[in-house]
Scaffold this motif. Structure first.
Motif, PDB file in Angstrom:
ATOM      1  N   MET A  93       1.041  -1.251   0.039  1.00 14.22           N
ATOM      2  CA  MET A  93       0.081  -0.078  -0.017  1.00 14.22           C
ATOM      3  C   MET A  93       0.945   1.358  -0.216  1.00 14.22           C
ATOM      4  N   VAL A  94       2.049   1.338   0.862  1.00 11.93           N
ATOM      5  CA  VAL A  94       2.757   2.429   0.980  1.00 11.93           C
ATOM      6  C   VAL A  94       3.319   2.641  -0.576  1.00 11.93           C
ATOM      7  N   ALA A  95       3.977   1.530  -1.160  1.00 13.69           N
ATOM      8  CA  ALA A  95       4.396   1.594  -2.623  1.00 13.69           C
ATOM      9  C   ALA A  95       3.604   2.094  -3.442  1.00 13.69           C
ATOM     10  N   GLY A  96       2.625   1.758  -3.451  1.00 13.21           N
ATOM     11  CA  GLY A  96       1.250   2.026  -4.567  1.00 13.21           C
ATOM     12  C   GLY A  96       0.905   3.544  -4.061  1.00 13.21           C
ATOM     13  N   MET A  97       0.742   4.131  -3.037  1.00 12.00           N
ATOM     14  CA  MET A  97       0.390   5.568  -2.558  1.00 12.00           C
ATOM     15  C   MET A  97       1.531   6.314  -3.027  1.00 12.00           C
ATOM     16  N   ALA A  98       2.855   5.785  -2.800  1.00 17.45           N
ATOM     17  CA  ALA A  98       3.905   6.661  -3.071  1.00 17.45           C
ATOM     18  C   ALA A  98       3.987   6.982  -4.809  1.00 17.45           C
ATOM     19  N   LEU A  99       3.943   5.805  -5.311  1.00 23.60           N
ATOM     20  CA  LEU A  99       3.965   5.754  -6.906  1.00 23.60           C
ATOM     21  C   LEU A  99       2.880   6.619  -7.344  1.00 23.60           C
ATOM     22  N   ALA A 100       1.943   6.595  -6.851  1.00 27.99           N
ATOM     23  CA  ALA A 100       0.433   7.455  -7.247  1.00 27.99           C
ATOM     24  C   ALA A 100       0.747   8.989  -6.968  1.00 27.99           C
ATOM     25  N   HIS A 101       1.553   9.299  -5.793  1.00 27.35           N
ATOM     26  CA  HIS A 101       1.740  10.621  -5.493  1.00 27.35           C
ATOM     27  C   HIS A 101       2.794  11.004  -6.514  1.00 27.35           C
ATOM     28  N   ALA A 102       3.904  10.346  -6.474  1.00 31.82           N
ATOM     29  CA  ALA A 102       5.002  10.781  -7.478  1.00 31.82           C
ATOM     30  C   ALA A 102       4.573  11.078  -8.925  1.00 31.82           C
ATOM     31  N   PHE A 104       1.544  11.176 -10.120  1.00 31.98           N
ATOM     32  CA  PHE A 104       0.326  12.085 -10.324  1.00 31.98           C
ATOM     33  C   PHE A 104       0.283  13.032  -9.381  1.00 31.98           C
ATOM     34  N   ASN A 105      -0.687  12.725  -8.197  1.00 33.12           N
ATOM     35  CA  ASN A 105      -0.658  13.847  -7.194  1.00 33.12           C
ATOM     36  C   ASN A 105      -1.294  13.080  -6.064  1.00 33.12           C
ATOM     37  N   TRP A 106      -1.325  13.968  -4.883  1.00 29.08           N
ATOM     38  CA  TRP A 106      -1.875  13.486  -3.598  1.00 29.08           C
ATOM     39  C   TRP A 106      -3.358  12.828  -3.818  1.00 29.08           C
ATOM     40  N   VAL A 107      -4.028  13.610  -4.775  1.00 22.01           N
ATOM     41  CA  VAL A 107      -5.600  13.240  -4.725  1.00 22.01           C
ATOM     42  C   VAL A 107      -5.623  11.667  -5.240  1.00 22.01           C
TER      43      VAL A 107
END
Ligand code: HEM
Ligand SMILES: CC(C)=CCC/C(C)=C/CC/C(C)=C/COP(=O)(O)OP(=O)(O)O
Length: 283
Positions: A93-102, A104-107
């Motif tokens: 989950m941390v990897a998925g969120m970090a990738l999504a943030h990097a 794209f964006n935090w939304v």
């Protein structure tokens, strides 16, 4: 644990479907589809979905052990330890969120998290063993995948993504209750109050039909509101009519055969809707 068992923990087919759901949200608002963005979005969604699936395997290992379909799962048999599962779930989950943030964006990252949260905390931990509405509320997990995909492009175009999120929300009970008729004995044995266990197959079939009527109506909203064109409207209407046809047969005949066919029909139905969005926006 073997490599195969690790893969089984991730529920890869569902992860792929969640990724396709997000790509549809993306395609609904993007003016041009960027293959690199699609690849990164797919990877982030697969990571987030797989994280939630691993957690589900750990949390449900006691009831999975009691059901024929799930009894051989690695957490149910004890091949994998809960500590390993929890760690893997958090890392994914941390990897998925970090990738999504990097990428794209935090939304996007937030919606990925919320999708996982609905599946893990609201469906798996809170409602699955307590109430037959588990699956209705659990449907919001898929909705967040649509919103994550749309947010990867633009956070101001919200109407079409919201309608498609509603469609995903309504699709899930029709998708799942047919399977639950098929698996009712397993669920009864494990003490899980899925709708067919609580009200029987016949009433469940009526609920599926009623739910699908609302689903098909909602699927026509993008056309009716002028957000998508006639190509989408025709594909949504035809595939919706086929789904309702299957549901009608199930009301007449709640045998395992037709329950299986209804579950099987739910997947191509959703895929056709996705393709219709894509064709309408980008062809
Ligand atoms: C809380 C909501 C949901 C529930 C309870 C649910 C339940 C299930 C169950 C029990 C299966 C059978 C899995 C198996 O045979 O091991 C299944 C299959 C599947 N579901 Fe769902 N589902 C839900 C939402 C979704 C969503 C949102 C998607 C993606 C958009 C999805 C995609 C799939 C796919 C692709 C399969 C077939 C692949 C497979 O057998 O692994 N489901 N679902
Ligand atoms: C945006 C994002 C990260 C979304 C993730 C949501 C996600 C993975 C939803 C899947 C829901 C699902 C297949 C539930 C299976 O029910 P179950 O767990 O009761 O089925 P089982 O008996 O096969 O374990």
């Amino acid at each position: 644990m073997t490599f195969r068992q690790y893969i089984e923990l991730l529920k890869p087919r569902i992860a792929l479907m969640i990724a396709l759901t997000a790509i549809t949200g993306y395609a609904a608002v993007a003016t041009k589809v960027d293959p690199v963005a699609v690849l990164l979005l797919t990877l982030a969604m697969v990571l987030g979905s797989a994280a939630s699936a691993v957690f589900n395997h750990v949390w449900d290992r006691d009831i999975d052990r009691l059901m024929r379909r799930t009894g051989r799962r690695p957490m149910a048999t004890g091949a994998g330890t809960p500590a390993l599962g929890f760690t893997l779930a958090v890392v994914l989950m941390v990897a998925g969120m970090a990738l999504a943030h990097a990428a794209f964006n935090w939304v996007v990252a937030l919606h990925l998290f919320l999708g996982g949260f609905v599946y893990v905390a609201i469906y798996t931990v809170w409602l699955k063993r307590r109430h037959w509405t588990n699956i209705i509320i659990g449907g919001a997990a898929g909705s967040f995948a649509v919103l994550a995909g749309a947010a990867a492009v633009d956070q101001t175009q919200w109407l079409l993504p919201m309608v498609l999120a509603l469609v995903l929300f309504l699709w899930t009970p029709s998708h799942f209750w047919s399977l639950a008729i098929l698996l009712a004995e397993d669920y009864r044995q494990a003490g899980v109050p899925m709708l067919p266990v609580v009200v029987g197959a016949k009433r469940t079939a009526w609920c599926i039909l009623g739910n699908s009527l609302i689903l098909v109506a909602a699927s026509l909203l993008p056309w009716w509101l002028g957000l998508l064109g006639d190509a989408y409207g025709i594909m949504a209407a035809v595939s919706g009519a086929v789904l309702l046809g299957f549901n009608l047969v199930l009301v007449k005949d709640t045998s395992r055969r037709w329950a299986g066919w209804n579950f099987a029909a739910s997947m191509p139905y959703l895929l056709l809707l996705f393709i219709a969005v894509f064709v309408d926006k980008h062809w």
